[in-house]
Write a protein that holds these residues in place. Sequence first.
Motif, PDB file in Angstrom:
ATOM      1  N   VAL A 183       0.858  -1.168  -0.085  1.00  0.00           N
ATOM      2  CA  VAL A 183       0.084   0.194   0.139  1.00  0.00           C
ATOM      3  C   VAL A 183       0.993   1.347  -0.090  1.00  0.00           C
ATOM      4  N   ASP A 184       0.548   2.143  -1.009  1.00  0.00           N
ATOM      5  CA  ASP A 184       1.286   3.499  -1.083  1.00  0.00           C
ATOM      6  C   ASP A 184       0.655   4.387   0.170  1.00  0.00           C
ATOM      7  N   MET A 185       1.627   4.791   1.066  1.00  0.00           N
ATOM      8  CA  MET A 185       1.496   5.502   2.295  1.00  0.00           C
ATOM      9  C   MET A 185       0.879   6.691   2.099  1.00  0.00           C
ATOM     10  N   LYS A 186       0.786   7.344   1.034  1.00  0.00           N
ATOM     11  CA  LYS A 186       0.544   8.647   0.698  1.00  0.00           C
ATOM     12  C   LYS A 186      -1.162   8.503   0.283  1.00  0.00           C
ATOM     13  N   PHE A 224      -0.562  -0.546  -4.598  1.00  0.00           N
ATOM     14  CA  PHE A 224       0.327  -0.511  -5.621  1.00  0.00           C
ATOM     15  C   PHE A 224      -0.109  -1.141  -6.936  1.00  0.00           C
ATOM     16  N   GLY A 225      -0.382  -2.697  -6.627  1.00  0.00           N
ATOM     17  CA  GLY A 225      -0.968  -3.390  -7.560  1.00  0.00           C
ATOM     18  C   GLY A 225      -2.562  -3.211  -8.118  1.00  0.00           C
ATOM     19  N   CYS A 226      -3.544  -2.933  -7.338  1.00  0.00           N
ATOM     20  CA  CYS A 226      -4.725  -3.152  -7.664  1.00  0.00           C
ATOM     21  C   CYS A 226      -5.657  -1.853  -7.509  1.00  0.00           C
ATOM     22  N   GLY A 227      -5.116  -0.905  -6.771  1.00  0.00           N
ATOM     23  CA  GLY A 227      -5.695   0.381  -6.377  1.00  0.00           C
ATOM     24  C   GLY A 227      -6.710   0.271  -5.325  1.00  0.00           C
ATOM     25  N   ARG A 228      -6.964  -1.066  -4.668  1.00  0.00           N
ATOM     26  CA  ARG A 228      -7.826  -0.714  -3.463  1.00  0.00           C
ATOM     27  C   ARG A 228      -7.246  -0.319  -2.478  1.00  0.00           C
ATOM     28  N   GLU A 287      -3.756   5.999 -11.264  1.00  0.00           N
ATOM     29  CA  GLU A 287      -2.933   7.365 -11.794  1.00  0.00           C
ATOM     30  C   GLU A 287      -2.365   7.899 -10.753  1.00  0.00           C
ATOM     31  N   THR A 288      -2.858   7.979  -9.317  1.00  0.00           N
ATOM     32  CA  THR A 288      -2.363   8.742  -8.130  1.00  0.00           C
ATOM     33  C   THR A 288      -1.334   8.196  -7.520  1.00  0.00           C
ATOM     34  N   VAL A 289      -1.081   6.825  -7.602  1.00  0.00           N
ATOM     35  CA  VAL A 289      -0.096   6.122  -7.137  1.00  0.00           C
ATOM     36  C   VAL A 289       1.526   6.389  -7.398  1.00  0.00           C
ATOM     37  N   GLU A 290       2.125   6.789  -6.719  1.00  0.00           N
ATOM     38  CA  GLU A 290       3.617   6.840  -7.502  1.00  0.00           C
ATOM     39  C   GLU A 290       4.227   5.534  -7.530  1.00  0.00           C
ATOM     40  N   ARG A 291       4.944   5.420  -8.936  1.00  0.00           N
ATOM     41  CA  ARG A 291       5.298   4.159  -9.184  1.00  0.00           C
ATOM     42  C   ARG A 291       6.722   3.864  -9.044  1.00  0.00           C
ATOM     43  N   ARG A 292       7.228   4.406  -7.713  1.00  0.00           N
ATOM     44  CA  ARG A 292       8.534   4.071  -7.506  1.00  0.00           C
ATOM     45  C   ARG A 292       8.980   2.956  -6.695  1.00  0.00           C
ATOM     46  N   ARG A 325       9.712   0.752  -3.536  1.00  0.00           N
ATOM     47  CA  ARG A 325       9.550   1.222  -1.734  1.00  0.00           C
ATOM     48  C   ARG A 325      11.003   1.409  -1.310  1.00  0.00           C
ATOM     49  N   ARG A 326      11.931   0.821  -1.797  1.00  0.00           N
ATOM     50  CA  ARG A 326      13.274   1.199  -1.266  1.00  0.00           C
ATOM     51  C   ARG A 326      14.260   1.348  -2.430  1.00  0.00           C
ATOM     52  N   GLU A 327      15.379   1.998  -2.152  1.00  0.00           N
ATOM     53  CA  GLU A 327      16.345   2.127  -3.304  1.00  0.00           C
ATOM     54  C   GLU A 327      17.064   0.966  -3.513  1.00  0.00           C
ATOM     55  N   THR A 328      17.067   0.573  -4.900  1.00  0.00           N
ATOM     56  CA  THR A 328      17.559  -0.620  -5.443  1.00  0.00           C
ATOM     57  C   THR A 328      19.157  -0.311  -5.463  1.00  0.00           C
TER      58      THR A 328
END
Length: 77
Positions: free
Chosen positions: A14-17, A22-26, A54-59, A61-64
């Motif tokens: 889940v996107d905390m913002k 991130f996957g389904c939008g629910r 569209e509103t979820v940031e697609r980054r 969760r941690r730096e690769t």
Amino acid sequence: MTAIESPCILVCSVDMKTGYCFGCGRTREEISGWIGMTPERRREVMTELPARLETVERRPRRETRRARMARERDQAV
């Protein structure tokens, strides 16, 4: 017994913002209550999902490792 349609794509984070998966939008509440929803309510939620995603940031969760190395290389220059 009939199968219940679900938007789940097994990317359960889940996107905390936004509060959307991130996957389904629910939302968490929608995910946990999905089985108990009426078919009409599930369809209502399904129509909202494309706009939510569209509103979820697609980054990540941690730096690769690759991203970290590139960032460190850029900072050194």
